[in-house]
Design a protein around this motif. Structure first.
Motif, mmCIF file in Angstrom:
data_model
loop_
_atom_site.group_PDB
_atom_site.id
_atom_site.type_symbol
_atom_site.label_atom_id
_atom_site.label_comp_id
_atom_site.label_asym_id
_atom_site.label_seq_id
_atom_site.Cartn_x
_atom_site.Cartn_y
_atom_site.Cartn_z
ATOM 1 N N TRP A 122 5.142 8.955 3.687
ATOM 2 C CA TRP A 122 5.372 8.051 2.550
ATOM 3 C C TRP A 122 5.277 6.570 2.909
ATOM 4 O O TRP A 122 5.201 5.711 2.019
ATOM 5 C CB TRP A 122 6.722 8.320 1.885
ATOM 6 C CG TRP A 122 7.935 8.114 2.726
ATOM 7 C CD1 TRP A 122 8.653 9.063 3.357
ATOM 8 C CD2 TRP A 122 8.592 6.856 3.023
ATOM 9 N NE1 TRP A 122 9.706 8.502 4.046
ATOM 10 C CE2 TRP A 122 9.704 7.150 3.847
ATOM 11 C CE3 TRP A 122 8.351 5.529 2.668
ATOM 12 C CZ2 TRP A 122 10.556 6.169 4.326
ATOM 13 C CZ3 TRP A 122 9.208 4.540 3.155
ATOM 14 C CH2 TRP A 122 10.289 4.870 3.964
ATOM 15 N N GLU A 123 5.224 6.243 4.186
ATOM 16 C CA GLU A 123 5.117 4.843 4.579
ATOM 17 C C GLU A 123 3.758 4.263 4.169
ATOM 18 O O GLU A 123 2.747 4.964 4.136
ATOM 19 C CB GLU A 123 5.309 4.718 6.088
ATOM 20 C CG GLU A 123 5.177 3.305 6.647
ATOM 21 C CD GLU A 123 6.171 2.331 6.049
ATOM 22 O OE1 GLU A 123 5.849 1.761 4.998
ATOM 23 O OE2 GLU A 123 7.252 2.149 6.636
ATOM 24 N N ASP A 124 3.752 2.992 3.846
ATOM 25 C CA ASP A 124 2.519 2.279 3.493
ATOM 26 C C ASP A 124 1.532 2.364 4.662
ATOM 27 O O ASP A 124 1.881 2.085 5.804
ATOM 28 C CB ASP A 124 2.860 0.805 3.210
ATOM 29 C CG ASP A 124 1.678 0.025 2.648
ATOM 30 O OD1 ASP A 124 0.532 0.344 3.026
ATOM 31 O OD2 ASP A 124 1.903 -0.892 1.850
ATOM 32 N N ASP A 125 0.294 2.761 4.376
ATOM 33 C CA ASP A 125 -0.710 2.940 5.422
ATOM 34 C C ASP A 125 -0.960 1.666 6.224
ATOM 35 O O ASP A 125 -1.300 1.728 7.411
ATOM 36 C CB ASP A 125 -2.040 3.416 4.808
ATOM 37 C CG ASP A 125 -1.954 4.849 4.306
ATOM 38 O OD1 ASP A 125 -1.031 5.566 4.727
ATOM 39 O OD2 ASP A 125 -2.813 5.244 3.491
ATOM 40 N N THR A 126 -0.803 0.519 5.590
ATOM 41 C CA THR A 126 -1.053 -0.753 6.281
ATOM 42 C C THR A 126 0.060 -1.085 7.268
ATOM 43 O O THR A 126 -0.120 -1.912 8.168
ATOM 44 C CB THR A 126 -1.191 -1.905 5.274
ATOM 45 O OG1 THR A 126 0.030 -2.017 4.510
ATOM 46 C CG2 THR A 126 -2.354 -1.654 4.315
ATOM 47 N N LEU A 127 1.218 -0.456 7.110
ATOM 48 C CA LEU A 127 2.362 -0.721 7.983
ATOM 49 C C LEU A 127 2.647 0.423 8.949
ATOM 50 O O LEU A 127 3.357 0.242 9.943
ATOM 51 C CB LEU A 127 3.617 -0.970 7.138
ATOM 52 C CG LEU A 127 3.549 -2.122 6.126
ATOM 53 C CD1 LEU A 127 4.806 -2.122 5.258
ATOM 54 C CD2 LEU A 127 3.408 -3.455 6.854
#
Length: 223
Positions: A122-127
């Motif tokens: 669920w974490e943002d792919d950019t982060l």
């Protein structure tokens, strides 16, 4: 630092290749611990954490290699997972208290894997790459430094047998090589990560030489 990096640039590929080979060789250092277990027909004095922790970190690093889409990293960590499963199975055979030595730490490890793999979904792919990498690095350093939790007992008993010498020695060699590689790349994250790991390994090696198991056993026989 930049001057040193420039001076080492011609050796970049060589250092990287040697570091990779030594890292894979490190995974086989667990064989020496298994040899001691087999010789004594007991796991007494030999912790299961290097094997179970190695399995957990290996699985988490497998995920990281998929995030980075790094085939070489994937193969290395897949090897680590398979070998640590075999080491843990061998440890299980000779364990006297499987609940404490195997099942309890393994259940914690599996729970940690589930939590972090869930986080990665669920974490943002950019982060994700940076944050997940940071988390895994912290866990890896915690595993490397885990024997130091018993530092007071080691000093009091003058016995550092709880520190797995083969794994620690190979760990020091690996981190030293990756530290040099990080300097060549001027990668601050890699430099800090491996510098801390190297310090932890060196401290444990010093303890191993100061309080060798053989010396303790000799002292006991004299008494």
């Amino acid at each position: 630092m930049e001057t040193l990096s420039i001076a080492l640039q011609p050796y970049k590929d060589t250092v990287g290749a040697v570091a990779g080979v030594v890292t894979i060789a490190q995974f086989f250092s667990g064989v020496f611990m298994c040899k001691d277990i087999y010789r004594n027909k007991s796991t007494a004095g030999i912790p299961s954490m290097p094997f179970i922790g190695g399995f957990v970190i290996g699985v988490l690093m497998l995920k990281y290699s998929l995030i980075l889409d790094d085939a070489a990293m994937l193969i290395v960590n897949l090897s680590a997972v398979v070998l640590n499963i075999l080491y843990t199975a061998f440890y299980y055979i000779y364990s006297q208290d499987r609940n404490v030595e195997i099942f309890k730490p393994l259940s914690y490890g599996v729970a940690l894997i589930a939590c972090l793999l869930g986080y990665a979904t669920w974490e943002d792919d950019t982060l994700l790459e940076h944050r997940y990498g940071l988390i895994v690095t912290i866990l890896m350093l915690a595993l490397i430094g885990s024997p130091l939790i018993e530092l007071n007992e080691i000093i009091a008993s003058k016995d550092a047998s709880c520190i797995p010498f083969p794994l620690t020695f190979m760990g020091a060699l690996c981190t030293a090589l990756w530290l040099i590689y990080g300097i060549i790349l001027l990668n601050v994250f890699m430099i800090v990560q491996n510098l801390v790991a190297l310090v932890l390994c060196v401290v444990q090696l010093i303890l191993c030489f100061m309080y060798p198991k053989a010396l303790v056993n000799t002292d006991k026989k004299m008494l």
